[in-house]
Design an enzyme around this catalytic site. Structure first.
Site, PDB file in Angstrom:
ATOM      1  N   LYS A 132      81.998 109.594   7.453  1.00 43.78           N
ATOM      2  CA  LYS A 132      81.724 108.924   6.174  1.00 43.78           C
ATOM      3  C   LYS A 132      81.602 107.414   6.315  1.00 43.78           C
ATOM      4  CE  LYS A 132      83.671 112.439   3.147  1.00 43.78           C
ATOM      5  NZ  LYS A 132      84.790 112.817   2.301  1.00 43.78           N
ATOM      6  N   LYS A 213      76.917 124.256   3.709  1.00 41.84           N
ATOM      7  CA  LYS A 213      77.885 124.790   2.748  1.00 41.84           C
ATOM      8  C   LYS A 213      77.528 124.333   1.330  1.00 41.84           C
ATOM      9  CE  LYS A 213      82.770 124.385   2.233  1.00 41.84           C
ATOM     10  NZ  LYS A 213      84.020 123.894   2.764  1.00 41.84           N
ATOM     11  N   LYS A 216      80.174 120.407  -4.025  1.00 45.31           N
ATOM     12  CA  LYS A 216      80.185 119.783  -5.356  1.00 45.31           C
ATOM     13  C   LYS A 216      79.045 118.784  -5.466  1.00 45.31           C
ATOM     14  CE  LYS A 216      85.088 119.642  -6.213  1.00 45.31           C
ATOM     15  NZ  LYS A 216      86.096 118.836  -5.553  1.00 45.31           N
TER      16      LYS A 216
HETATM   17  P1  AMP Z   1      86.034 120.596  -2.228  1.00 46.41           P
HETATM   18  O1  AMP Z   1      85.075 120.942  -3.311  1.00 46.41           O
HETATM   19  O2  AMP Z   1      85.307 120.321  -0.933  1.00 46.41           O
HETATM   20  O3  AMP Z   1      87.021 119.537  -2.637  1.00 46.41           O
HETATM   21  O4  AMP Z   1      86.873 121.907  -1.917  1.00 46.41           O
HETATM   22  C1  AMP Z   1      87.857 122.440  -2.767  1.00 46.41           C
HETATM   23  C2  AMP Z   1      88.193 123.833  -2.274  1.00 46.41           C
HETATM   24  O5  AMP Z   1      87.086 124.727  -2.436  1.00 46.41           O
HETATM   25  C3  AMP Z   1      88.558 123.908  -0.788  1.00 46.41           C
HETATM   26  O6  AMP Z   1      89.603 124.866  -0.621  1.00 46.41           O
HETATM   27  C4  AMP Z   1      87.297 124.394  -0.117  1.00 46.41           C
HETATM   28  O7  AMP Z   1      87.541 125.077   1.093  1.00 46.41           O
HETATM   29  C5  AMP Z   1      86.724 125.326  -1.179  1.00 46.41           C
HETATM   30  N1  AMP Z   1      85.254 125.337  -1.078  1.00 46.41           N
HETATM   31  C6  AMP Z   1      84.423 124.308  -1.373  1.00 46.41           C
HETATM   32  N2  AMP Z   1      83.140 124.654  -1.174  1.00 46.41           N
HETATM   33  C7  AMP Z   1      83.145 125.937  -0.702  1.00 46.41           C
HETATM   34  C8  AMP Z   1      82.133 126.860  -0.291  1.00 46.41           C
HETATM   35  N3  AMP Z   1      80.850 126.537  -0.331  1.00 46.41           N
HETATM   36  N4  AMP Z   1      82.516 128.089   0.114  1.00 46.41           N
HETATM   37  C9  AMP Z   1      83.820 128.426   0.138  1.00 46.41           C
HETATM   38  N5  AMP Z   1      84.835 127.619  -0.216  1.00 46.41           N
HETATM   39  C10 AMP Z   1      84.514 126.383  -0.641  1.00 46.41           C
END
Ligand code: AMP
Length: 341
Positions: A132, A213, A216
């Site tokens: 980042k 992946k 958000k």
């Molecule tokens: P984040 O949105 O990256 O802050 O992630 C919050 C939680 O959601 C974490 O436990 C991630 O591992 C899970 N997560 C986020 N995106 C995915 C995805 N595309 N597939 C599975 N789990 C996800």
């Protein structure tokens, strides 16, 4: 009683990956035993027997959202939206403590103490920081120390288990190192946490770019299904999902990442491993399945007022405070400060 902690950073709207990969396993695990927690999607809540019971703590980690360029009003709005969606998705505030990180000043206080037990080189080695900090945007000091704040979040609650995706493994390792070092140098103070991976938590990929992946986002993105997307929008995104020209519906992450992702979403939503004759049939079934999963969540979301959500968050902070204070006090004394009179 095993305690596990989940943090959600209010930097963008929650998406299907968050729901299937993190929120549903968490909701399904409320009041369940540790071993049952490491299984599939939601199952009926099991009353704890007092043995092997898992307690979840959910934090909306707003302080972490400040480590990058942000719009203040947007962080406030997303903080409430995240909590409201968690409640709509089935988080039960009677068994799960949910609060906003900045509402407990102990996080920032312990963060400072842990910075005094963390090496600059250790923080600088973090892969996420390296990634980042190479972009065109100015880098904030808080981005460097962010994993130390994460360690404070975890250690403050005597957390035993932290569900982590691949991207957070290194940060959890740092939290473990810092806890262990602090305990060794200053006396037993912290519980050393461990990473857990829910066995069947889905890893959902972007529909438009199935090798990345789903993440958000703040923009309307073709490959990301927002938890608040309307049914017609969900259907359009699924029907336009990138596949391939092989025309065989099978799991093959290397050669058919798009089709594999759609199958994964279908199984995660329905628990059903049926077969499909064509991509069209698969996409229609996936769209129906996602819409069916999102419909009750969106209905409950609409019925919750921001006032109700804030009240849950207020109660959550009140519930979490005594434990946070006790841990901070232990650390404060151990590291060499005198107690305020
Ligand atoms: P984040 O949105 O990256 O802050 O992630 C919050 C939680 O959601 C974490 O436990 C991630 O591992 C899970 N997560 C986020 N995106 C995915 C995805 N595309 N597939 C599975 N789990 C996800």
């Amino acid at each position: 009683m095993t305690r596990r902690l989940t943090g959600l950073k209010p930097t963008g709207h929650l998406q299907l990956g968050n729901l299937l990969g993190a929120i549903r396993p968490l909701v399904g695990g409320q009041r369940e035993t540790g071993s049952e927690l490491l299984t599939a999607a939601p199952s009926p809540a099991v009353q704890g027997t007092g043995r092997g019971v898992t307690e979840s703590v959910i934090m909306i980690v707003d302080l972490h959202a400040l480590t990058i360029e942000h719009d203040p009003q947007r962080v406030r709005d997303l903080t409430v939206e995240h909590a409201r969606l968690m409640l709509a998705a089935g988080v039960d505030p009677d068994v799960t403590t949910m609060y906003v990180q900045s509402h407990l000043s102990e996080h920032a206080q312990l963060h400072y103490l842990l910075e005094c037990a963390t090496g600059f080189g250790e923080a600088r080695r973090m892969i996420q920081f390296k990634e980042k900090s190479t972009g065109p945007d100015p880098v904030r000091l808080s981005l460097l120390t962010y994993p130390v704040l994460m360690a404070a979040d975890i250690l403050l609650h005597d957390t035993e288990e932290v569900p982590v995706g691949d991207d957070q493994t290194q940060h959890l390792e740092l939290a473990r190192d810092v806890a262990y070092r602090f305990n060794t140098r200053y006396g037993q103070t912290f519980t050393v946490p461990r990473a857990v991976t829910p066995a069947f938590a889905a890893r959902i990929m972007d529909l438009a770019e199935p090798t990345a992946k789903m993440g958000k986002t703040n923009a309307v993105t073709a490959g990301v299904i927002g938890l608040l997307d309307r049914p017609d929008v969900v259907r359009r995104k699924v029907m336009r999902a990138v596949t391939d020209t092989r025309n065989i519906v099978r799991r093959d992450p290397d050669r058919q990442p798009g089709v594999t992702n759609l199958l994964e979403i279908y199984v995660a939503c329905t628990g059903d491993r049926r077969e499909f004759a064509s991509y069209g049939e698969l996409k229609t079934a996936v769209a129906d399945a996602v819409i069916a999963v999102l419909e009750p969540i969106q209905r409950r979301f609409a019925a919750l007022t921001p006032g109700e959500v804030l009240s849950v968050l207020h109660d959550g902070a009140k519930q979490a405070r005594p434990r946070a204070q006790a841990t901070l006090e232990r650390a404060t004394e151990a590291i060499g400060l005198i107690k305020a009179a």
